[in-house]
Scaffold this active site. Sequence first.
Site, PDB file in Angstrom:
ATOM      1  N   ASN A   1     -22.514 -38.299  80.380  1.00 50.90           N
ATOM      2  CA  ASN A   1     -21.224 -38.235  81.092  1.00 50.90           C
ATOM      3  C   ASN A   1     -20.019 -38.670  80.258  1.00 50.90           C
ATOM      4  O   ASN A   1     -18.899 -38.273  80.546  1.00 50.90           O
ATOM      5  CB  ASN A   1     -21.290 -39.022  82.400  1.00 50.90           C
TER       6      ASN A   1
ATOM      7  N   GLU B   1     -26.448 -50.862  80.367  1.00 51.18           N
ATOM      8  CA  GLU B   1     -25.256 -50.472  81.127  1.00 51.18           C
ATOM      9  C   GLU B   1     -25.725 -49.435  82.122  1.00 51.18           C
ATOM     10  O   GLU B   1     -26.130 -48.348  81.724  1.00 51.18           O
ATOM     11  CB  GLU B   1     -24.235 -49.844  80.182  1.00 51.18           C
TER      12      GLU B   1
ATOM     13  N   CYS C   1     -19.862 -44.190  85.847  1.00 56.26           N
ATOM     14  CA  CYS C   1     -20.408 -45.372  86.517  1.00 56.26           C
ATOM     15  C   CYS C   1     -19.309 -46.221  87.116  1.00 56.26           C
ATOM     16  O   CYS C   1     -19.583 -47.027  87.998  1.00 56.26           O
ATOM     17  CB  CYS C   1     -21.281 -46.165  85.565  1.00 56.26           C
TER      18      CYS C   1
ATOM     19  N   GLU D   1     -20.518 -54.622  76.426  1.00 54.94           N
ATOM     20  CA  GLU D   1     -20.123 -53.640  75.414  1.00 54.94           C
ATOM     21  C   GLU D   1     -18.623 -53.789  75.140  1.00 54.94           C
ATOM     22  O   GLU D   1     -17.902 -54.425  75.899  1.00 54.94           O
ATOM     23  CB  GLU D   1     -20.353 -52.226  75.946  1.00 54.94           C
TER      24      GLU D   1
HETATM   25  C1  UN1 Z   1     -15.581 -45.125  82.429  1.00 57.55           C
HETATM   26  O1  UN1 Z   1     -15.896 -44.940  83.580  1.00 57.55           O
HETATM   27  O2  UN1 Z   1     -14.438 -45.081  82.067  1.00 57.55           O
HETATM   28  O3  UN1 Z   1     -21.830 -44.290  81.884  1.00 57.55           O
HETATM   29  C2  UN1 Z   1     -16.593 -45.397  81.381  1.00 57.55           C
HETATM   30  C3  UN1 Z   1     -20.774 -44.660  82.381  1.00 57.55           C
HETATM   31  C4  UN1 Z   1     -20.206 -45.991  81.904  1.00 57.55           C
HETATM   32  C5  UN1 Z   1     -18.976 -45.811  81.110  1.00 57.55           C
HETATM   33  C6  UN1 Z   1     -17.907 -45.358  81.985  1.00 57.55           C
HETATM   34  N1  UN1 Z   1     -21.178 -46.700  81.139  1.00 57.55           N
HETATM   35  O4  UN1 Z   1     -20.207 -43.988  83.203  1.00 57.55           O
END
Ligand code: UN1
Length: 481
Positions: free
Chosen positions: A153, A251, A285, A462
Amino acid sequence: MAVRPALNHIGGAWVESSSHATVEDRDPAHTDRVLANATASTPADVRNAIDAAEKAFPEWRATPAPQRGDIVRKAADLMERRRDQLARLLTQEEGKVLAESFVEVDRAIANVRFSGAQGTRLVGETIPSAQRGTFIYTTREPLGVVVCVTPWNFPIAIPAWKIAPALVAGNAVVFKPASLTPLCATEVVQCFLDAGLPDGVLNLVLGSGEALSSALIDDGRIKAISFTGSSAVGRTLYARAAQRLCKVQLEMGGKNAVIVLADADLEKAAESVASGAFGATGQRCTATSRAVVAKPLLADFVKLLGSKAESWKPGDGLADGVKMGPLVDASQLKKVQAKIADGKREGATLVRDGTNVGIEGGYFVAPTIFTEVDPRMSIAQEEIFGPVVSVIPADDLESALAKANAVGYGLSSSIYTRDLHSAFRYADASEAGMLHINLPTLGGEAHVPFGGVKDSGFGDRECGAAAFDFFSEQKVVYVGY
Ligand code: UN1
């Protein structure tokens, strides 16, 4: 567009997998368009990549950190020069609209640049000794060979913000990107290579599957794994890696809530929920998937959100006027449709149903809004990863906080209020890693720690300087003089 091969990069060379098998990489907005045939790696390829990394590590470790940082900063400059090409590729391969792709590429550049600059700041401490004539200092040492496992993503930004600090800290990297986005991974690696990274310091292994993951998780030469993906996979990975005391950074998912109190700026709150829920087609996320709204505002809020949803026109992310790209693949589309069906079955009120968009050729859904959602319903509990938002009514601040916290996840959250007490009470009570007051649940800045609690995150954060805590080990030196 010509169909490209997507290859592994091992020990300084672009190579096919030993399986000679490939997997088609398709444009999610035009599923008849094949962008690449990606090599499908085997455990033997993983072992080759680890061999190469292990071989390259001692010389890279011995390279002064500021020089490692210079190379990484050059990679950021190259990403900037290739910004248009990277953004277009990102839209074609992952689906997000071009404007969102530019934001992602810029975020990758900022992260890589920040990590590069940290090469001059890998500082330790001096600590006063309790003994006379004794001097104590600490240094940061690289771990060795580390693995970066990244999702589809954010297929440019997340690899960038994992790989860059891993390299600057002096580690050799094996990079295993999501199988849906091999070309974005290839281009990220190419930027690091063109910046002058020595052979074997960064290795790319394409593919998917249990055998491949096992080869990465169980190899005793891997000293750390940084993973972004689902909570279910993260848990399994941690349990396995823990057997051999391998460092793990996870994450994972989110089920992020925006609390809208009765004194909120209604327009701003609705705009925040719309952008949080529908941006990136909900496939992030940090997406907003719940709005916990004070009852006096509920009807007006739902109406306003519904009217904003109208402007989130789905379609090909490269086309003018399109605000929301497709979902990434058929299984994601099926999953999102199933979750919407669950919400209907559980008795939530469906204000806007995005399942039948009537656009051919891609995995499209439109913004979907449920209201009168009970926090125990599955649509209020489980991550959907699509443009679906559940509006949950609440009586007051405390009940809103309880409802917002009543999930397994804890990545980000937000509150809209003009009241100082409410804002600070929220900041104390919200069970999330990243809080927002009068701002959307989305995103994170390059130099700021990123991560969540509960089922959303585990291990060191992170991004920012915090990323170096994960990718390095402290060494303490006692000097008697
Ligand atoms: C964001 O939403 O700006 O996999 C970054 C993901 C998160 C990073 C999102 N670890 O959506």
